[in-house]
Write a protein that holds these residues in place. Structure first.
Motif, mmCIF file in Angstrom:
data_model
loop_
_atom_site.group_PDB
_atom_site.id
_atom_site.type_symbol
_atom_site.label_atom_id
_atom_site.label_comp_id
_atom_site.label_asym_id
_atom_site.label_seq_id
_atom_site.Cartn_x
_atom_site.Cartn_y
_atom_site.Cartn_z
ATOM 1 N N VAL A 1 46.957 4.139 -10.748
ATOM 2 C CA VAL A 1 46.226 2.389 -10.996
ATOM 3 C C VAL A 1 47.773 1.174 -10.916
ATOM 4 O O VAL A 1 47.423 0.448 -9.981
ATOM 5 C CB VAL A 1 45.441 2.707 -12.484
ATOM 6 N N GLU A 2 48.439 1.044 -11.481
ATOM 7 C CA GLU A 2 48.909 0.043 -11.549
ATOM 8 C C GLU A 2 50.235 0.024 -10.021
ATOM 9 O O GLU A 2 50.034 -0.729 -9.119
ATOM 10 C CB GLU A 2 50.015 0.474 -12.284
ATOM 11 N N ALA A 3 50.355 1.309 -9.393
ATOM 12 C CA ALA A 3 50.987 0.995 -7.912
ATOM 13 C C ALA A 3 50.063 0.601 -7.147
ATOM 14 O O ALA A 3 50.436 -0.378 -6.213
ATOM 15 C CB ALA A 3 51.053 2.656 -7.489
ATOM 16 N N PHE A 4 48.652 1.154 -7.711
ATOM 17 C CA PHE A 4 47.593 1.098 -5.994
ATOM 18 C C PHE A 4 47.583 -1.081 -6.440
ATOM 19 O O PHE A 4 46.603 -1.235 -5.366
ATOM 20 C CB PHE A 4 46.166 1.918 -6.342
ATOM 21 N N SER A 5 47.195 -1.034 -7.621
ATOM 22 C CA SER A 5 46.795 -2.394 -7.995
ATOM 23 C C SER A 5 48.262 -3.531 -8.171
ATOM 24 O O SER A 5 47.981 -4.594 -8.278
ATOM 25 C CB SER A 5 46.046 -3.251 -8.917
ATOM 26 N N SER A 6 49.423 -3.455 -6.981
ATOM 27 C CA SER A 6 50.747 -3.702 -7.820
ATOM 28 C C SER A 6 50.817 -5.355 -6.321
ATOM 29 O O SER A 6 51.184 -6.011 -6.415
ATOM 30 C CB SER A 6 51.735 -2.686 -6.896
ATOM 31 N N GLY A 7 50.009 -4.517 -4.999
ATOM 32 C CA GLY A 7 49.789 -5.665 -4.187
ATOM 33 C C GLY A 7 50.974 -5.645 -3.158
ATOM 34 O O GLY A 7 51.685 -6.103 -2.428
ATOM 35 N N SER A 8 52.153 -4.531 -3.241
ATOM 36 C CA SER A 8 53.041 -4.081 -2.540
ATOM 37 C C SER A 8 52.412 -2.910 -1.905
ATOM 38 O O SER A 8 52.395 -1.983 -2.349
ATOM 39 C CB SER A 8 54.685 -2.927 -3.891
ATOM 40 N N ASN A 9 53.053 -3.128 -0.497
ATOM 41 C CA ASN A 9 52.355 -2.203 0.543
ATOM 42 C C ASN A 9 53.322 -0.600 0.351
ATOM 43 O O ASN A 9 52.599 0.217 0.435
ATOM 44 C CB ASN A 9 52.871 -2.456 1.467
ATOM 45 N N VAL A 10 54.349 -0.922 0.314
ATOM 46 C CA VAL A 10 55.469 0.241 0.022
ATOM 47 C C VAL A 10 54.508 1.542 -1.614
ATOM 48 O O VAL A 10 54.059 2.538 -1.302
ATOM 49 C CB VAL A 10 56.587 -0.008 -0.264
ATOM 50 N N LEU A 11 54.133 0.887 -2.300
ATOM 51 C CA LEU A 11 53.932 1.145 -4.125
ATOM 52 C C LEU A 11 51.950 1.711 -3.088
ATOM 53 O O LEU A 11 52.110 2.584 -3.575
ATOM 54 C CB LEU A 11 53.945 0.422 -4.974
ATOM 55 N N GLU A 12 51.330 1.244 -3.032
ATOM 56 C CA GLU A 12 50.073 1.254 -2.266
ATOM 57 C C GLU A 12 50.102 2.557 -1.088
ATOM 58 O O GLU A 12 49.239 3.234 -1.299
ATOM 59 C CB GLU A 12 49.480 -0.306 -1.862
ATOM 60 N N ALA A 13 51.110 2.693 -0.518
ATOM 61 C CA ALA A 13 50.602 3.795 0.984
ATOM 62 C C ALA A 13 51.433 4.812 -0.484
ATOM 63 O O ALA A 13 51.281 6.191 0.313
ATOM 64 C CB ALA A 13 51.889 3.397 1.986
ATOM 65 N N SER A 14 52.564 4.591 -1.011
ATOM 66 C CA SER A 14 53.131 5.632 -1.447
ATOM 67 C C SER A 14 51.927 6.526 -2.153
ATOM 68 O O SER A 14 52.389 7.821 -2.827
ATOM 69 C CB SER A 14 53.630 5.396 -2.845
ATOM 70 N N THR A 15 51.224 5.701 -3.300
ATOM 71 C CA THR A 15 50.199 6.344 -4.135
ATOM 72 C C THR A 15 49.558 7.558 -3.226
ATOM 73 O O THR A 15 48.752 8.514 -3.969
ATOM 74 C CB THR A 15 48.755 5.357 -4.178
ATOM 75 N N PHE A 16 48.848 6.935 -1.895
ATOM 76 C CA PHE A 16 48.079 7.958 -1.352
ATOM 77 C C PHE A 16 49.243 9.540 -0.715
ATOM 78 O O PHE A 16 48.640 10.625 -1.170
ATOM 79 C CB PHE A 16 47.838 7.379 0.338
ATOM 80 N N PHE A 17 50.273 9.256 -0.620
ATOM 81 C CA PHE A 17 51.469 10.169 -0.938
ATOM 82 C C PHE A 17 51.571 10.881 -2.179
ATOM 83 O O PHE A 17 51.212 12.238 -1.715
ATOM 84 C CB PHE A 17 52.690 9.747 -0.088
ATOM 85 N N ALA A 18 51.306 10.760 -3.317
ATOM 86 C CA ALA A 18 51.725 10.720 -4.160
ATOM 87 C C ALA A 18 50.679 12.380 -5.141
ATOM 88 O O ALA A 18 50.206 13.409 -5.762
ATOM 89 C CB ALA A 18 51.948 9.935 -5.144
#
Length: 326
Positions: A22-39
């Motif tokens: 949740v924190e990664a997907f709502s971080s506003g960082s494109n890298v973290l948001e994309a990494s959520t899908f990989f994770a």
């Protein structure tokens, strides 16, 4: 490509619980948001960026079977999908581009099937991963659905009217858009190692329109052979030449078979190439951002216009020689 390390470390941070989903997907960082899908993909935690690259290879394979099952491929687009060097390269790296390509293509596939809800759901991840592509593909998907392009085409007159409206909107939005475009131009130029004092800013509405048109053609073509610095750009310059020939042959065939449908995809290419052409200067970045739109153009022009060959069959008529009167 150093960006791969960012995605690899982010995926490991999410997998280890250091950062919640949740924190990664709502971080506003494109890298973290994309990494959520990989994770959340059902694979072992990657031990290196190369390992994470296999996640993208899996997405590439899954997309192949989806397109095959939905009869999107023709003989031309099938071989293009399998043999396009940039597609092979970037779908094997630990970057977000494969995710973006996956969702963009699915959004159009569902629009072809008049499944608007599924198409919209595919657009949502693009907004979080790469919002620029959302604002490019979103209107395209909407127009594709409204005009039922796959069955009826758009029509040259409608395409011309939409093009004129887009141009007028561009000119009307110049006072607001110009500062933003110049800001992104400087940011991208500096990110690629350039001196911000050496970049030429867009000065006015006329310059904005001219730059938008000319930069689109240049973005589709660069780097030229004489511009290549280093082995990879040199290889990519030859790839570009080959791809431009393929695009020309596909477009020529589509113009002969179904200009109404082709007009829609020409608008799509003009919009996407112009947007990125205004702000991207680095040759490697241009290839990385461009290949997804090229793949989409080839896939959907071929299926919508029924392009199964790059060249038309030319039948030679036999002319009987005149009889000898003697």
């Amino acid at each position: 490509m150093p960006d791969q390390l960012k995605y690899w470390t982010s995926v490991n941070a999410i997998r280890s619980g250091e950062i919640s989903i949740v924190e990664a997907f709502s971080s506003g960082s494109n890298v973290l948001e994309a990494s959520t899908f990989f994770a959340v993909m059902p694979f072992p935690t990657p031990v290196s960026p190369i390992s994470l690259g296999f996640y993208n290879t899996f997405i590439y394979i899954i997309l192949f079977f989806i397109l095959y099952a939905k009869n999107i491929f023709t003989k031309v687009s099938l071989w293009f999908y399998l043999l396009f060097p940039s597609l092979a390269l970037y779908t094997a790296l630990s970057l977000r581009e494969t995710l973006i390509l996956f969702f963009m293509i699915l959004a159009v596939v569902y629009a072809r099937e008049s499944k608007l809800i599924k198409s919209i759901l595919c657009m949502v991840p693009i907004y979080f991963i790469k919002f620029q592509n959302f604002y490019i593909v979103g209107p395209v998907v909407l127009l594709y659905f409204l005009f039922d392009v796959a069955k009826k085409g758009m029509g040259l007159k409608k395409a011309l009217v939409i093009g004129v409206i887009a141009l007028m909107s561009l000119m009307a939005s110049a006072p607001i858009a110009l500062p933003l475009v110049n800001k992104f131009r400087v940011s991208m130029f500096v990110e690629d190692g350039g001196d911000p004092n050496n970049i030429q800013l867009i000065s006015g509405v006329g310059d904005f329109v001219i730059q938008g048109i000319t930069s689109g053609f240049y973005f589709l073509s660069k780097p030229f052979i004489w511009e290549a610095r280093g082995l990879l750009p040199f290889i990519q310059s030859f790839e570009n030449l080959f791809i431009l020939i393929i695009l020309f042959l596909i477009t020529r065939q589509a113009w002969k078979k179904s200009p109404d449908r082709l007009a829609f995809w020409l608008l799509f290419m003009a919009l996407s190439m112009s947007v990125y052409g205004l702000v991207v200067f680095n040759y490697g970045t241009a290839v990385r951002y461009r290949y997804g739109f090229v793949v989409m153009y080839v896939l959907f022009v071929c299926v919508d216009c029924n392009i199964t060959k790059l060249r038309s069959n030319v039948t030679k008529r036999y002319v009987q020689p005149p009889k000898n009167s003697l």
